[in-house]
Design a protein around this motif. Structure first.
Motif, PDB file in Angstrom:
ATOM      1  N   VAL A   1       6.385   2.395 -13.116  1.00  0.00           N
ATOM      2  CA  VAL A   1       6.018   2.295 -11.702  1.00  0.00           C
ATOM      3  C   VAL A   1       6.641   3.462 -10.953  1.00  0.00           C
ATOM      4  N   GLY A   2       6.227   3.628  -9.687  1.00  0.00           N
ATOM      5  CA  GLY A   2       6.684   4.801  -8.958  1.00  0.00           C
ATOM      6  C   GLY A   2       7.116   4.507  -7.538  1.00  0.00           C
ATOM      7  N   ALA A   3       6.654   5.331  -6.603  1.00  0.00           N
ATOM      8  CA  ALA A   3       7.129   5.277  -5.222  1.00  0.00           C
ATOM      9  C   ALA A   3       6.863   3.933  -4.568  1.00  0.00           C
ATOM     10  N   CYS A   4       5.698   3.349  -4.828  1.00  0.00           N
ATOM     11  CA  CYS A   4       5.358   2.078  -4.184  1.00  0.00           C
ATOM     12  C   CYS A   4       6.365   0.989  -4.553  1.00  0.00           C
TER      13      CYS A   4
ATOM     14  N   SER B   1       8.958  -1.051  -2.288  1.00  0.00           N
ATOM     15  CA  SER B   1       8.835  -2.503  -2.341  1.00  0.00           C
ATOM     16  C   SER B   1      10.174  -3.167  -2.661  1.00  0.00           C
ATOM     17  N   TYR B   2      10.918  -2.597  -3.591  1.00  0.00           N
ATOM     18  CA  TYR B   2      12.212  -3.182  -3.953  1.00  0.00           C
ATOM     19  C   TYR B   2      13.169  -3.155  -2.762  1.00  0.00           C
TER      20      TYR B   2
ATOM     21  N   ARG C   1       8.307 -11.026  -0.322  1.00  0.00           N
ATOM     22  CA  ARG C   1       7.754 -11.336  -1.638  1.00  0.00           C
ATOM     23  C   ARG C   1       7.144 -10.090  -2.259  1.00  0.00           C
ATOM     24  N   HIS C   2       7.225 -10.000  -3.585  1.00  0.00           N
ATOM     25  CA  HIS C   2       6.958  -8.762  -4.294  1.00  0.00           C
ATOM     26  C   HIS C   2       5.541  -8.226  -4.072  1.00  0.00           C
ATOM     27  N   GLY C   3       4.521  -9.038  -4.309  1.00  0.00           N
ATOM     28  CA  GLY C   3       3.149  -8.566  -4.162  1.00  0.00           C
ATOM     29  C   GLY C   3       2.845  -8.123  -2.733  1.00  0.00           C
ATOM     30  N   PHE C   4       3.316  -8.900  -1.774  1.00  0.00           N
ATOM     31  CA  PHE C   4       3.129  -8.573  -0.360  1.00  0.00           C
ATOM     32  C   PHE C   4       3.852  -7.269  -0.019  1.00  0.00           C
ATOM     33  N   ALA C   5       5.069  -7.110  -0.521  1.00  0.00           N
ATOM     34  CA  ALA C   5       5.835  -5.888  -0.266  1.00  0.00           C
ATOM     35  C   ALA C   5       5.127  -4.665  -0.845  1.00  0.00           C
ATOM     36  N   ASN C   6       4.562  -4.814  -2.036  1.00  0.00           N
ATOM     37  CA  ASN C   6       3.801  -3.709  -2.624  1.00  0.00           C
ATOM     38  C   ASN C   6       2.639  -3.302  -1.729  1.00  0.00           C
ATOM     39  N   CYS C   7       1.939  -4.301  -1.202  1.00  0.00           N
ATOM     40  CA  CYS C   7       0.789  -4.002  -0.339  1.00  0.00           C
ATOM     41  C   CYS C   7       1.230  -3.306   0.949  1.00  0.00           C
TER      42      CYS C   7
ATOM     43  N   LYS D   1      11.469   8.037   6.218  1.00  0.00           N
ATOM     44  CA  LYS D   1      10.211   8.299   6.945  1.00  0.00           C
ATOM     45  C   LYS D   1       9.112   7.341   6.496  1.00  0.00           C
ATOM     46  N   ILE D   2       9.085   7.014   5.197  1.00  0.00           N
ATOM     47  CA  ILE D   2       8.087   6.060   4.703  1.00  0.00           C
ATOM     48  C   ILE D   2       8.318   4.687   5.299  1.00  0.00           C
ATOM     49  N   PHE D   3       9.565   4.225   5.265  1.00  0.00           N
ATOM     50  CA  PHE D   3       9.860   2.903   5.831  1.00  0.00           C
ATOM     51  C   PHE D   3       9.479   2.828   7.308  1.00  0.00           C
ATOM     52  N   LYS D   4       9.647   3.917   8.033  1.00  0.00           N
ATOM     53  CA  LYS D   4       9.349   3.909   9.462  1.00  0.00           C
ATOM     54  C   LYS D   4       7.854   3.899   9.739  1.00  0.00           C
ATOM     55  N   ARG D   5       7.033   4.184   8.705  1.00  0.00           N
ATOM     56  CA  ARG D   5       5.574   4.064   8.873  1.00  0.00           C
ATOM     57  C   ARG D   5       5.111   2.606   8.832  1.00  0.00           C
ATOM     58  N   LEU D   6       5.874   1.771   8.154  1.00  0.00           N
ATOM     59  CA  LEU D   6       5.407   0.409   7.850  1.00  0.00           C
ATOM     60  C   LEU D   6       5.291  -0.460   9.097  1.00  0.00           C
TER      61      LEU D   6
END
Length: 359
Positions: free
Chosen positions: A257-260, A264-265, A274-280, A354-359
């Motif tokens: 697995v990679g960046a996603c 998610s972790y 929850r894992h699946g939701f976090a991935n999305c 920066k990625i987290f701040k997009r969410l």
């Protein structure tokens, strides 16, 4: 050195396969202290499936609540201590539920034979002794936990799997009829875990022909289930999704697995997402890593009227975001795959923030 991984010893697949569990377990019942332990999603307590569990006198059945959090090291340690204190060493552990239940069952099968907290074994090949017989019976499809060599647990310090050859199930029972009770959101988010596994596997350093063969078929099945002419929840698609989950997990076994998943972790460890939701939540904002696949993912969201929330980061403090960044940054195997072995020269905590701040 090439991976020399262990696969599931045995698989039974098909409608009604659940009914074969008792016969499959029969030859194992004379081992150790001659009782089985069933770890079951609490969702099924008091429901029809609970009455079908083939528990014998002397067996132990635990209905575990995983609705509000990912499985934890404390949860596994508690179960291990109770089982050993009350009954001794089981003949086997059977997990009936989603990916979290699968991970608890896998981890528990190792911890009944290994001393100390499961925190000590979060990582690759840290488990000292072989575990006991264990069976996985998934009631949702997508995580690939039924075939993976990882039991992902959240501990006080990190979210990371117990990963070794002994983690892999001895037996998987794949009955697509068990997916009928899955609600629409869970059906989507868990199925997307499979889709994302395959996209991540093919989008990085460790991708190879073995991973591609399984991943291509899993992606084709996901596209039929979520975008095809007969898209939606039905038995035909449940059969496809159950096999997609298996193939997606096998694709991932020989890739990574990679960046996603790294993002998610961070969400799961700090916020309990929850894992699946976090991935999305993460995948929606990662076009620089996954390109057109993100557009296809958004098409699936629209087709199934999934309300994936946006703007969540506005409610997070800087301290919360920094804590998530730290979790994500400290997953080098994922960043190796996503960016390259020199990822630390190209990628910083600030980039992840920066990625987290997009969410």
């Amino acid at each position: 050195m090439h991976k020399n991984f262990k696969n599931i010893d045995k698989i039974v697949y098909g409608k009604g396969a659940f009914n074969q569990i008792d016969d499959i377990l029969a030859p194992k019942r004379d081992e150790n202290d001659k009782f089985m332990v069933f770890i079951v999603d609490k969702y099924f307590e008091g429901k029809k499936l609970a009455d079908r569990i083939p528990a014998h006198d002397g067996d132990m059945v635990f209905f575990e609540d995983i609705d509000q959090y990912e499985p934890t090291t404390d949860q596994v340690d508690r179960l291990r201590d109770q089982i050993l204190a009350e009954k001794g060493l089981p003949s086997g552990i059977i997990g009936i539920g989603g990916g979290s239940i699968m991970d608890i069952a896998k981890a528990l099968s190792l911890m009944v034979t290994n001393e100390g907290s499961s925190q000590l074994y979060q990582g690759l090949n840290l488990v000292k002794k072989a575990g006991i017989y264990h069976m996985g019976v998934p009631t949702v499809a997508g995580t690939g936990a039924e075939c993976s060599m990882t039991a992902v647990l959240t501990g006080p310090v990190k979210k990371l799997g117990l990963k070794c050859d002994w983690t892999v199930f001895n037996q998987a029972v794949l009955d697509p009829e068990l997916l009928a009770t899955v609600d629409t959101n869970q059906w989507f988010y868990t199925g997307m875990d499979c889709y994302i596994h395959c996209i991540e596997a093919e989008s990085g350093l460790y991708f190879n022909a073995y991973s591609k063969a399984y991943g291509d078929q899993a992606l084709a099945l996901c596209r039929e289930v979520y975008l095809g002419d007969n898209a939606g929840q039905n038995l035909e698609n449940d059969e496809k999704l159950m096999i997609a989950s298996l193939f997606g997990g096998l694709s991932l076994t020989y890739s990574e697995v990679g960046a996603c998943h790294a993002i998610s972790y961070g969400l799961s460890k700090i916020l309990g997402t929850r894992h699946g939701f976090a991935n999305c939540l993460a995948f929606y904002h990662l076009e620089e890593f996954y390109g057109d696949a993100v557009g296809e993912f958004k098409e699936m969201i629209k087709k199934h009227n999934v309300d994936l929330p946006q703007g969540l980061s506005k409610e997070w403090s800087e301290e919360t975001i920094d804590a998530m960044v730290e979790v994500s940054y400290n997953l080098p195997h994922m960043w190796n795959h996503a960016i390259g072995l020199d990822w630390e020269e190209k990628w910083t905590r600030e980039d992840i923030k920066k990625i987290f701040k997009r969410l």
